[in-house]
Design a protein around this motif. Structure first.
Motif, mmCIF file in Angstrom:
data_model
loop_
_atom_site.group_PDB
_atom_site.id
_atom_site.type_symbol
_atom_site.label_atom_id
_atom_site.label_comp_id
_atom_site.label_asym_id
_atom_site.label_seq_id
_atom_site.Cartn_x
_atom_site.Cartn_y
_atom_site.Cartn_z
ATOM 1 N N TRP A 195 5.042 0.771 12.793
ATOM 2 C CA TRP A 195 5.159 1.118 11.381
ATOM 3 C C TRP A 195 4.268 0.257 10.484
ATOM 4 C CZ3 TRP A 195 7.274 5.616 10.856
ATOM 5 C CH2 TRP A 195 7.491 6.105 9.547
ATOM 6 N N SER A 196 3.793 -0.891 11.009
ATOM 7 C CA SER A 196 2.917 -1.732 10.181
ATOM 8 C C SER A 196 2.088 -2.653 11.076
ATOM 9 C CB SER A 196 3.747 -2.564 9.188
ATOM 10 O OG SER A 196 2.899 -3.297 8.327
ATOM 11 N N ASP B 82 3.366 2.269 -0.695
ATOM 12 C CA ASP B 82 2.318 1.266 -0.456
ATOM 13 C C ASP B 82 1.816 0.731 -1.786
ATOM 14 O OD1 ASP B 82 0.748 -0.398 0.991
ATOM 15 O OD2 ASP B 82 -0.508 1.163 1.904
ATOM 16 N N THR C 264 7.145 -1.742 1.279
ATOM 17 C CA THR C 264 5.814 -2.361 1.235
ATOM 18 C C THR C 264 5.911 -3.717 0.540
ATOM 19 O OG1 THR C 264 3.510 -2.124 0.525
ATOM 20 C CG2 THR C 264 5.203 -1.257 -0.971
ATOM 21 N N SER D 29 2.296 -8.263 5.837
ATOM 22 C CA SER D 29 1.150 -8.655 5.007
ATOM 23 C C SER D 29 0.918 -10.155 5.153
ATOM 24 C CB SER D 29 1.399 -8.299 3.541
ATOM 25 O OG SER D 29 0.306 -8.699 2.743
ATOM 26 N N CYS E 50 9.071 -2.434 7.917
ATOM 27 C CA CYS E 50 8.284 -1.374 7.289
ATOM 28 C C CYS E 50 6.921 -1.871 6.818
ATOM 29 C CB CYS E 50 9.053 -0.794 6.087
ATOM 30 S SG CYS E 50 10.613 0.000 6.554
ATOM 31 N N CYS E 51 6.771 -3.161 6.631
ATOM 32 C CA CYS E 51 5.495 -3.671 6.111
ATOM 33 C C CYS E 51 5.261 -5.098 6.604
ATOM 34 C CB CYS E 51 5.467 -3.625 4.592
ATOM 35 S SG CYS E 51 6.873 -4.460 3.830
ATOM 36 N N CYS F 95 -0.131 3.648 10.266
ATOM 37 C CA CYS F 95 -0.729 2.515 9.553
ATOM 38 C C CYS F 95 -2.099 2.225 10.159
ATOM 39 C CB CYS F 95 0.159 1.269 9.635
ATOM 40 S SG CYS F 95 0.688 0.867 11.322
#
Length: 1132
Positions: free
Chosen positions: A130-131, A23, A217, A178, A175-176, A87
């Motif tokens: 996972w996110s 992260d 991340t 944003s 996995c991420c 998360c």
């Protein structure tokens, strides 16, 4: 979109073993980055350089609980959860926390840890969450949560748990997730070893970076386009995302990409915008006339306007070309699309059929549609080797326009297709003549160029933060401006700055003045039409007028709405039509209008028009210069100059001098106006006395000023000198000098109406209505007199002045009688009104006493009088009740006095009538009490109250159907106008053929007869009661001839009047007969007294009968008749 790496680093532990980047997080101001690597390492980087600032060591171990802490709590509160938390993320306001779990569940909790919403994903534990990430946008009304699971799905939810939009299928394990700072884009990485950019709705836009291991991340730097990526192999990479501008322009329509998937079309003139949602990455945009082409990854959409309206902004899909294309540039025409890929140009129809292909000798740097018929449009193409070609879409062969040695950056062609503007790679703008290939001029510091679509000789180019405007071969005009010029339409220049397009309003003043300096007025007018200020328009109009270009000057003056100069131009044009062609004279008029008077005078003299110079100088009060043009000594010109000088003196605030000069010049009226306006009375009367009486207009004006200045004596003197009697009468009337006016009317009766009518109106305005009525009557204005009386009567009734109402109704009746006498056509109508008004006058006269008795605490009338009044009035209220008269008051007075005098039967009848009426509150209690008490009395009336008929000796009931007439003989009763007792009078009528004068002469003869005084009635006394007893005819020693006429047929239903002949008239005594001597057209009325000892007096004006004692008492009280108000000392 292009990603440029800023820096890359790899994280190792102390043993140089690569650590997985789980992260990363930015400091809120974006200056530092903290990295979680492996299980125990925390590294802090300086974002600007990518240097590690420090390293921290953490503790290991698995945690299967949720811990929450706030400053208000002393310790961390822990909450058990059902699965491993992978998360978490707070909402923007910090009120709710979303937890993503290994079990595939999303739990949304408040800040106290209580679960509010539970979202169960379809895959369950096989698709762990996972996110997750909350959208930070402040524009959305709801909090939006993005959820990515290892079921390879991306979903969006509201805070309530409701899913929005459709679920997006991914081809990797995410996995991420944003968001960008404003929530417009999403960055996502995972097992595909890539970091990719998505829209906020989950539409993939492109790849940011490809790595050698999983991307665990990724985060976006706050308020910027920088993205950091952390990988499985310990790589940290920092990238700068550059978003290129995708747009298209055609004249005043500009289309550009927004949010990577939308296209916004903007009308640069009206500022209207329309958004077209494509929901895919927009790669290219092209716009031309009513067509709009949008290239998406797998297809091209062709749109068209829904109407031919130039301001229409509604686009609809016309065609879809479902093919993948790779191209550098995209151009759309009416029926084709043009794809440019390096050296190749391809022309495709909207049905995806390739119709033409052109291979160029060099790379294509610029392409533009320059218009043409549908399906045959022309393209302007610029190559890297400097060649400039024209290509028609229906022609396979390009046309070489010209070739230069430098590469082409920008191109544009003038509206007439005669000139070509080129910007090369050295930022030089060059303009060529297309036909001759000649270089006309060139200018440095240019990055883009555009011709004005409305003016052939104007272009603009931008460069070095300046906007340059060039007209024809004149020097360049510069002004500050950021961006690139992409279009020039009239006075608007379309400028692209960064990502926004703006229409800049540029005044065309500089090029216009350049044309004016060379006296090119028509060209200057064309430039001005593109947009200049009002002062520029006025300068153009003035210059064109002085240059005698009247057509251009007229158009320019119309723009500024200068009517004065337009009148001058119209007059010159009319003179030219009549054959005048003296340019010097025209220019002199122009100079005169512009205030250049000496130049105008010189031109007037030069052209032989000295009189115009004289007129100009005298109008300007420049008398010294005007004298130079009086060499001829013409008396008319001298007089004109003197009058002008007098006008000047007047306007120069020297009025006495001006008046004297006007008198010298013989302008008496102007002199009188000045003298009168300043109130110089002595000067005015001297002038009036010097004037001849034949000069009526000046004398009349003098008299008007005397009136205005309140010198009525001088005004009268002036009118007398003129012999204008009507004006003299009007003067006295306006001054309210009534005695002088009446004196003048006495000598000249034709002006009677001119005096008495205003006098009556003046009296009415001063509340002297009765005098006003008499004045109207005297003036012969019967209608006005009646109108005044009617208004007075109405007001008196409304104000409860019933005595005045009675008097005014009596006057109205007499007015109607006068009109009936003078106007034969209205005789019947007026006589009817006379009788009606006489009746109303008597009713209001009676009601006056009843009203005062009811509303005042004390009454001066005797009970017997009140009883008689109310009984009389009750008998007359059987039909319509006049305005203001109260039947309740009348009946209550009758009942009250009847009860008091012993008339119990009448009282009970009156109370019964009152039960059907609405009784005022203040009388209800006493009325109900009186009604009860009267029932205890005998049901009959006192004999003292019973009236007797003097004709037939019948005792009449107090209330009868016959009203105020005998129930037996139907003879009407004659009442005293004060006490309303029945008088011993009988009305008689004359036989046919006997005139009023003859009847009076016969009565006056009074033939003597024996025992004349023997009465028919005998008084007998018994028990204090005086009775009148009728003597029988047999006991009468001498039979009166009138007595014989009193007989009638018993039981008849019709009234039989007493009619007498001449013999009966001779037998009557003048003392026993009362005569109402009505004016014509009425006949006289005759009454015989049957009790000569009862003294009766009749008013000679209103002919009302009274007991003599009552009349004398009332006259002493009021000094006039109580009924008609005739003064006591007024002669009959």
């Amino acid at each position: 979109m292009r990603a440029a790496p800023a820096w890359i680093d790899k994280v190792h532990d102390r043993d140089k073993v690569e650590q997985c980047i789980y992260d990363v997080a930015f400091k809120p101001d974006g200056t530092q980055l903290i990295v979680a690597a492996g299980n125990r390492v925390l590294s802090i980087y300086v974002v600007s350089y990518g240097n590690m600032a420090s390293s921290l060591t953490g503790s290991g171990g698995l945690v299967w609980a949720l811990g929450l802490w706030s400053p208000e709590q002393k310790s961390v509160s822990k909450h058990k959860v059902s699965s491993k938390i992978t998360c978490c993320g707070w909402t923007n306001d910090g009120q709710y926390l979303a937890l993503g779990m290994m079990s595939g569940v999303v739990s949304i909790r408040n800040k106290n840890g209580e679960e509010k919403v539970k979202i169960e994903r379809p895959g369950g534990s096989s698709s762990p969450i996972w996110s997750i990430a909350w959208n930070p946008s402040k524009d959305d009304h709801h909090d939006i949560l993005a959820v990515a699971d290892w079921g390879q799905r991306l979903s969006f939810y509201q805070l309530s748990g409701k899913q929005i939009g459709k679920e997006r299928q991914l081809n990797f394990d995410p996995c991420c997730v944003s968001y960008f700072s404003k929530g417009e884009y999403i960055v996502m990485g995972g097992s595909d070893k890539q970091a990719s950019l998505y829209t906020k709705d989950g539409v993939r836009l492109g790849t940011i970076t490809e790595q050698n291991s999983w991307v665990w991340t990724c985060r976006v730097k706050p308020d910027s386009n920088y993205v950091v990526v952390g990988c499985q192999d310990g790589t940290i990479a920092f990238f700068h995302l550059v978003f290129s501008t995708v747009h298209g322009l055609y004249k005043d329509r500009y289309a550009y990409r927004d949010s990577m998937t939308d296209v916004i079309v903007q009308h640069l003139i009206t500022e209207q915008k329309v958004r077209i949602k494509c929901r895919e990455l927009v790669k290219k945009i092209a716009i031309y006339r009513s067509r709009l082409a949008i290239q998406l990854p797998e297809k091209i959409l062709i749109y068209e306007l829904s109407s031919d309206d130039s301001s229409d902004m509604h686009y609809r899909v016309k065609e879809k070309i479902c093919r993948r294309f790779e191209c550098n540039l995209l151009v759309v025409c009416s029926q084709h699309i043009i794809l440019c890929q390096e050296k190749r140009l391809q022309c495709l129809s909207f049905s995806s059929v390739k119709e033409k292909e052109w291979i160029m000798e060099s790379l294509i740097r610029y392409i533009k549609v320059i218009g043409g018929p549908p399906g045959r449009e022309g393209l302007l193409v610029g190559l890297k080797n400097g060649a400039i070609l024209k290509i028609f879409v229906d022609n396979p062969f390009p046309i070489l326009l010209l070739k230069q040695s430098t590469s082409v950056r920008c191109l544009d062609m003038s509206t007439s297709r005669r000139k070509l503007a080129v910007v090369d790679e050295h930022s030089i703008c060059m303009v060529y003549d297309i036909h001759t290939k000649e270089l006309l001029f060139q200018e440095p510091n240019a990055n883009s160029v555009a011709w004005n679509t409305q003016c052939e000789d104007m272009l603009c180019f931008s460069g070095s933060s300046y906007l340059n405007i060039k007209a024809s071969n004149f020097p360049v005009h510069q002004q500050k401006m950021q961006g690139f010029v992409v279009g020039y339409n009239g006075s608007k220049i379309f400028c692209l700055h960064v990502y926004s397009m703006a229409a800049v309003e540029v005044p065309q003043s500089a090029p216009m003045y350049q044309y004016l300096e060379r006296r090119m007025f028509k060209e200057a007018y064309q430039i001005a039409c593109l947009g200049v200020t009002d002062s520029d328009w006025r300068d153009l109009a003035t210059e064109a007028l002085e240059g005698l270009d009247f057509d251009t000057a007229k158009k320019a003056f119309i723009r500024v709405r200068d009517l004065r100069y337009l009148e001058l131009i119209n007059s010159i044009e009319e003179r030219k039509k009549r054959g005048e062609n003296n340019s010097e004279l025209f220019l002199a008029d122009v100079y005169a209008y512009q205030g250049k008077f000496h130049e105008a005078a010189k031109l007037y003299k030069k052209s032989g028009h000295d009189n115009r110079a004289l007129t100009m100088y005298t109008d300007l009060r420049m008398f010294e210069y005007a004298k130079d043009f009086l060499a001829s000594g013409d008396p008319k010109d001298t007089k004109l100059l003197m009058k002008k000088q007098a006008d000047w003196a007047k306007n120069s605030k020297e009025p006495r001098t001006a008046a004297e000069m006007y008198l010298t010049a013989g302008e008496n009226m102007k002199a009188i106006e000045i003298i009168g306006m300043h109130g110089w009375v002595d000067m005015l009367i001297d002038l009036a006395r010097k004037l001849d009486k034949a000069e009526r207009e000046p004398l009349a004006r003098c008299a008007e000023f005397f009136k205005k200045l309140n010198h009525h004596g001088y005004a009268a003197e002036t009118y007398s000198k003129m012999g204008d009697l009507k004006a003299l009468v009007q003067l006295h009337v306006e001054a309210k000098h009534w005695d002088e006016a009446f004196s003048l009317v006495g000598k000249h009766s034709q002006y009677k109406d001119d005096v008495y009518v205003p006098y009556a109106q003046w009296l009415a305005e001063n509340d002297r209505f009765e005098e006003a009525q008499k004045a109207f009557h005297k003036a012969g204005r019967q209608a006005e007199a009646v109108k005044v009386l009617e208004q007075l009567t109405h007001n008196a009734v409304v104000e409860s002045r019933f005595n005045d109402a009675s008097y005014y109704y009596w006057m109205l009746s007499m007015q109607c009688l006068d009109i009936a006498r003078d106007d034969g056509e209205k005789k019947a109508e007026m006589l009817e009104k006379f009788h009606s008004f006489q009746h109303l006058a008597e009713l209001y006269h009676v009601y006056h006493s009843i009203y005062r008795y009811m509303v005042e605490p004390f009454s001066s009338n005797m009970p017997e009088t009140l009883f008689n009044l109310s009984r009389f009035l009750f008998h007359n209220l059987t039909k319509d009740i006049p305005l203001g008269i109260s039947k309740v008051y009348t009946l209550y007075a009758l009942a009250k006095q009847g009860k008091a005098l012993g008339g119990y039967k009448v009282a009970r009848h009156a109370f019964e009538k009152l039960h059907g009426l609405r009784i005022p509150t203040r009388f209800q209690e006493s009325m109900e009490l009186s009604c009860l008490t009267v029932r205890s009395k005998p049901y009959h009336d006192s004999e003292d109250l019973i009236p007797m008929c003097y004709r037939c000796s019948t005792h009449n009931p107090l209330l009868s159907n016959q009203g105020n007439a005998c129930v037996n003989c139907r003879q009407p009763f004659i009442y005293s106008a004060s006490s309303y007792e029945v008088l011993p009078l009988v009305e008689f009528y004359l036989e046919g053929g006997i005139m009023d004068e003859e009847a009076v002469s016969l009565i006056d003869l009074e033939v003597p007869r024996t025992d004349r005084k023997t009465p028919r009635w005998k008084e007998m006394g018994s028990g204090g009661i005086l009775l009148l007893v009728s003597l029988s005819f047999s006991s009468w020693p001498y039979e009166d001839p009138f007595t014989a006429k009193l007989s009638f047929e018993q039981g008849g239903s019709e009234f039989v009047p007493v009619t007498v002949n001449r013999a009966v008239l001779r037998s009557m005594s003048r003392r026993d007969v009362l005569i109402k001597r009505w004016p014509k057209p009425l006949r006289w009325q005759y009454y015989r007294s049957l009790l000569p000892d009862v003294s009766i007096t009749m008013c000679p004006s209103c002919f009302q009968m009274f007991h003599s004692e009552d009349y004398e008492l009332l006259v002493l009280q009021h000094n006039c008749c109580p009924y008609c108000r005739r003064p006591f000392d007024e002669p009959n």
